[in-house]
Scaffold this active site. Structure first.
Site, PDB file in Angstrom:
ATOM      1  N   SER A  71       0.793  -1.225   0.000  1.00  9.72           N
ATOM      2  CA  SER A  71       0.000   0.000   0.000  1.00  9.72           C
ATOM      3  C   SER A  71       0.829   1.280   0.000  1.00  9.72           C
ATOM      4  O   SER A  71       0.344   2.328  -0.432  1.00  9.72           O
ATOM      5  CB  SER A  71      -0.952   0.022   1.201  1.00  9.72           C
ATOM      6  OG  SER A  71      -0.233  -0.067   2.422  1.00  9.72           O
ATOM      7  N   ASP A  75      -3.706   8.799   7.156  1.00 15.38           N
ATOM      8  CA  ASP A  75      -4.614   7.973   7.948  1.00 15.38           C
ATOM      9  C   ASP A  75      -3.800   7.408   9.114  1.00 15.38           C
ATOM     10  O   ASP A  75      -2.729   7.927   9.419  1.00 15.38           O
ATOM     11  CB  ASP A  75      -5.289   6.884   7.090  1.00 15.38           C
ATOM     12  CG  ASP A  75      -4.294   5.960   6.391  1.00 15.38           C
ATOM     13  OD1 ASP A  75      -3.146   5.827   6.867  1.00 15.38           O
ATOM     14  OD2 ASP A  75      -4.660   5.362   5.358  1.00 15.38           O
ATOM     15  N   HIS A 125      -0.589   5.436   6.950  1.00 15.42           N
ATOM     16  CA  HIS A 125       0.159   5.944   5.800  1.00 15.42           C
ATOM     17  C   HIS A 125       0.445   7.440   5.917  1.00 15.42           C
ATOM     18  O   HIS A 125      -0.449   8.220   6.237  1.00 15.42           O
ATOM     19  CB  HIS A 125      -0.632   5.693   4.516  1.00 15.42           C
ATOM     20  CG  HIS A 125      -1.019   4.259   4.320  1.00 15.42           C
ATOM     21  ND1 HIS A 125      -2.232   3.761   4.750  1.00 15.42           N
ATOM     22  CD2 HIS A 125      -0.344   3.229   3.755  1.00 15.42           C
ATOM     23  CE1 HIS A 125      -2.295   2.477   4.445  1.00 15.42           C
ATOM     24  NE2 HIS A 125      -1.168   2.126   3.845  1.00 15.42           N
TER      25      HIS A 125
END
Length: 317
Positions: A59, A292, A295
């Site tokens: 991610s 978030d 990240h």
């Protein structure tokens, strides 16, 4: 696939602790940079160019490969991408660009690295680079389940050995200038502070200790590989220090918040919990180190990439 003497390979090892005391590695990313000639924003040797960036990982560098998959590890919805070109949620796990995009931009290749599975991808995009990264990817299949059968010491050794073997395999394919990234201070990520940092949400020492243990083993493995192959451009890259510096000294970089994410409460929201229906977004994203609970923001990524270029760029060529 003859790439001898012409490529950069970048490997990023990244992990996230589970709710148990045993951390598990979630991602790595590879950036293969094939040299010829261009207009880079960073200073590189004269008449040298990096025309392509190829990325593998999870991610941290995913640009939308999971968008049409049935998985929790996707973010092709608002508010993700709120500061990306046109405010579009592309599947990048941030408010804007991710490291692969920034590296390509700084090297003068193109503004963004598209996802390989992007339905709008054109054949010519492959010539300048794509990302194969997929949110939730790991070094080995079923990483989270496998981790439960190891101690921290044995699992960090397994991951460090896998990273070395993977780099050596790619070297055998002809990849050169191999940059191997260590683990970040995972114990200081907002979600881990919330889950295991106690009432005051401190950085979790045992998670950071696991990161440092892995980094020590990985660094040693890569040094041995470099000497064995007699190639000084196979380099271990320290990512732990620059991110920790942002977290511990946010005001030095223009940040105001380093222990929470911008999305929602900033304590636990990530992927599906960070959405336009149940989670508000902080008004000034540039105040936050994290987008978030896991990240970083584009601003944080840009600072980290700049620090890494300053420290390591002269060793790439």
């Amino acid at each position: 696939m003859e790439r001898r003497g012409s490529g950069h390979l970048r490997i990023n090892s990244y992990f996230c602790p589970s709710s148990s005391t045993i951390p598990f590695w979630r991602t790595f990313f590879l950036v293969l940079l094939f040299t010829t000639t261009t207009n880079a924003l960073v200073k590189i040797p004269k008449n040298t160019t990096v025309p392509a960036v190829i990325v593998f990982g999870d991610s941290i560098v995913d640009a939308g490969n999971n968008d049409d998959m049935i998985t929790e590890a996707r973010c092709d919805y608002a508010p993700y991408g709120i500061d990306f070109d046109g405010g579009v949620a592309t599947g990048r796990f941030s408010n804007g660009k991710v490291p692969g995009d920034i590296v390509a931009e700084e090297l003068g290749i193109k503004p963004n690295i598209p996802a390989y599975r992007d339905p709008n991808l054109k054949p010519e995009d492959l010539l300048t680079g794509v990302t194969f990264a997929s949110g939730g990817a790991g070094y080995v299949p079923l990483t989270t389940k496998i981790a439960l059968h190891y101690t921290v010491a044995s699992f960090t050794a397994l991951m460090a050995d896998n990273a070395r073997s993977f780099a050596q395999t790619l070297y055998g394919y002809g990849a050169r200038r191999i940059l191997v990234f260590g683990a970040p201070p995972i114990g200081c990520v907002p979600s881990q502070r919330t889950v295991a940092g106690g009432p005051t949400r401190d950085c979790v020492a045992r998670f950071n200790d696991a990161s440092k243990l892995f980094n020590t083993k990985l660094s040693a493995n890569i040094d041995v590989l470099s000497r064995t192959l007699r190639d000084p451009t196979i380099i271990y890259i320290d990512i732990y220090s620059p991110l920790l510096d942002l977290i511990l000294n946010p005001h030095q970089y223009g940040f105001k918040v380093a222990n929470k994410g911008c999305c929602g409460t900033g304590l636990i929201e990530v992927t599906a919990l960070c959405n336009n229906y149940t989670a508000s977004v902080c008004p000034i994203r540039s105040d936050y180190v994290f987008w978030d609970s896991f990240h970083p923001t584009e601003k944080a990524y840009r600072i980290i990439v700049a620090k890494l270029f300053d420290r390591y760029l002269n060793r790439f060529f």
